[in-house]
Design a protein around this motif. Structure first.
Motif, mmCIF file in Angstrom:
data_model
loop_
_atom_site.group_PDB
_atom_site.id
_atom_site.type_symbol
_atom_site.label_atom_id
_atom_site.label_comp_id
_atom_site.label_asym_id
_atom_site.label_seq_id
_atom_site.Cartn_x
_atom_site.Cartn_y
_atom_site.Cartn_z
ATOM 1 N N VAL A 48 2.716 25.435 23.087
ATOM 2 C CA VAL A 48 2.129 26.652 23.589
ATOM 3 C C VAL A 48 2.431 27.754 22.383
ATOM 4 O O VAL A 48 3.710 27.785 21.952
ATOM 5 C CB VAL A 48 3.010 27.162 24.935
ATOM 6 C CG1 VAL A 48 4.293 27.450 24.749
ATOM 7 C CG2 VAL A 48 2.064 28.627 25.269
ATOM 8 N N PRO A 49 1.714 28.624 21.938
ATOM 9 C CA PRO A 49 1.969 29.820 21.058
ATOM 10 C C PRO A 49 2.875 30.595 21.533
ATOM 11 O O PRO A 49 3.014 30.908 22.781
ATOM 12 C CB PRO A 49 0.698 30.385 20.607
ATOM 13 C CG PRO A 49 -0.500 29.262 21.490
ATOM 14 C CD PRO A 49 0.362 28.617 22.608
ATOM 15 N N VAL A 50 3.924 31.151 20.817
ATOM 16 C CA VAL A 50 4.738 32.176 21.253
ATOM 17 C C VAL A 50 4.629 33.541 20.452
ATOM 18 O O VAL A 50 4.550 33.435 19.320
ATOM 19 C CB VAL A 50 6.357 31.715 20.938
ATOM 20 C CG1 VAL A 50 7.382 32.704 21.404
ATOM 21 C CG2 VAL A 50 6.420 30.311 21.640
ATOM 22 N N LEU A 56 9.284 37.662 28.670
ATOM 23 C CA LEU A 56 9.390 36.269 29.205
ATOM 24 C C LEU A 56 8.067 35.628 28.539
ATOM 25 O O LEU A 56 7.001 35.768 28.715
ATOM 26 C CB LEU A 56 9.231 36.099 30.702
ATOM 27 C CG LEU A 56 9.394 34.730 31.249
ATOM 28 C CD1 LEU A 56 10.905 34.116 30.893
ATOM 29 C CD2 LEU A 56 9.172 34.822 32.728
ATOM 30 N N HIS A 57 8.560 34.593 27.838
ATOM 31 C CA HIS A 57 7.402 33.815 26.876
ATOM 32 C C HIS A 57 6.915 32.639 27.973
ATOM 33 O O HIS A 57 7.882 32.144 28.745
ATOM 34 C CB HIS A 57 7.916 33.197 25.698
ATOM 35 C CG HIS A 57 8.179 34.383 24.612
ATOM 36 N ND1 HIS A 57 7.249 35.081 24.165
ATOM 37 C CD2 HIS A 57 9.431 35.008 24.151
ATOM 38 C CE1 HIS A 57 7.830 35.993 23.304
ATOM 39 N NE2 HIS A 57 9.082 35.619 23.365
ATOM 40 N N ILE A 58 5.710 32.283 27.839
ATOM 41 C CA ILE A 58 5.232 31.073 28.588
ATOM 42 C C ILE A 58 5.994 30.097 28.420
ATOM 43 O O ILE A 58 6.318 29.210 29.202
ATOM 44 C CB ILE A 58 3.779 30.853 28.162
ATOM 45 C CG1 ILE A 58 2.746 32.110 28.440
ATOM 46 C CG2 ILE A 58 3.074 29.438 28.733
ATOM 47 C CD1 ILE A 58 1.632 31.958 28.164
ATOM 48 N N GLY A 79 3.487 23.084 34.734
ATOM 49 C CA GLY A 79 2.841 24.097 33.871
ATOM 50 C C GLY A 79 3.334 25.465 34.041
ATOM 51 O O GLY A 79 4.689 25.449 34.647
ATOM 52 N N PRO A 80 3.173 26.580 33.651
ATOM 53 C CA PRO A 80 3.646 27.862 33.703
ATOM 54 C C PRO A 80 3.960 28.355 35.124
ATOM 55 O O PRO A 80 3.065 28.180 35.958
ATOM 56 C CB PRO A 80 2.559 29.010 32.972
ATOM 57 C CG PRO A 80 1.946 27.995 32.117
ATOM 58 C CD PRO A 80 1.737 26.560 32.713
ATOM 59 N N GLY A 81 4.866 29.083 35.400
ATOM 60 C CA GLY A 81 5.173 29.623 36.526
ATOM 61 C C GLY A 81 4.415 30.784 37.022
ATOM 62 O O GLY A 81 3.411 31.309 36.260
ATOM 63 N N LYS A 82 4.729 31.473 38.129
ATOM 64 C CA LYS A 82 4.104 32.682 38.489
ATOM 65 C C LYS A 82 4.162 33.733 37.756
ATOM 66 O O LYS A 82 3.305 34.402 37.328
ATOM 67 C CB LYS A 82 4.331 33.036 39.889
ATOM 68 C CG LYS A 82 3.949 31.987 41.111
ATOM 69 C CD LYS A 82 4.467 32.528 42.236
ATOM 70 C CE LYS A 82 4.162 31.451 43.344
ATOM 71 N NZ LYS A 82 4.530 31.974 44.690
ATOM 72 N N ALA A 83 5.184 33.956 36.922
ATOM 73 C CA ALA A 83 5.366 34.947 36.062
ATOM 74 C C ALA A 83 4.591 34.944 34.956
ATOM 75 O O ALA A 83 4.126 36.157 34.338
ATOM 76 C CB ALA A 83 7.049 35.231 35.593
#
Length: 128
Positions: A48-50, A56-58, A79-83
């Motif tokens: 994942v690109p940052v 908060l980063h993915i 995978g990514p959370g809700k945030a």
């Protein structure tokens, strides 16, 4: 869900494990699923690109769910959370002003054989 990992002959292997281990088989299945999910999660974090923005980063919000069941099939969601999930969608598919920078499906595609081997090895070890 981006995709599935299916093991050939797993039904017979799990039947043998259930016969041998009884109630311990469920614990083994769940552990193997969660640990397999962690392999996918690590691959997503690497791809994942940052951004340089301070938020908060993915990468820091990629999670493995607890074991779920649907139509008799057990699985974990990775995978990514809700945030950060809403931002991950833009990266994975792009927008009218931004090219896609997919990381979920490529991570899955690259790691699915490794996860299948890992889970098969866990199940074989339990039979021995």
């Amino acid at each position: 869900m981006a995709g599935r990992v299916e093991l050939q002959g797993v039904d017979q292997m799990l039947a043998a494990i259930r016969q041998k281990m009884g109630d311990g088989a469920k614990k083994l299945e769940n552990k193997a699923l969660r640990e397999g999910g962690q392999i996918f999660a690590a691959a997503q974090r690497d791809k994942v690109p940052v951004s340089t923005i301070d938020h908060l980063h993915i990468r820091d919000d990629i999670k493995v769910s607890g074991v779920r069941s649907k139509d008799g099939d057990k699985y974990v969601a990775v995978g990514p959370g809700k945030a950060t999930g809403w931002r991950a969608h833009f990266l994975e598919f792009g927008t009218s002003k931004m090219n896609a920078q997919p990381f979920i499906y490529p991570s899955f595609h690259e790691q699915k054989a490794r996860v299948a081997q890992f889970m098969a090895a866990e199940f074989r070890a339990a039979l021995n």
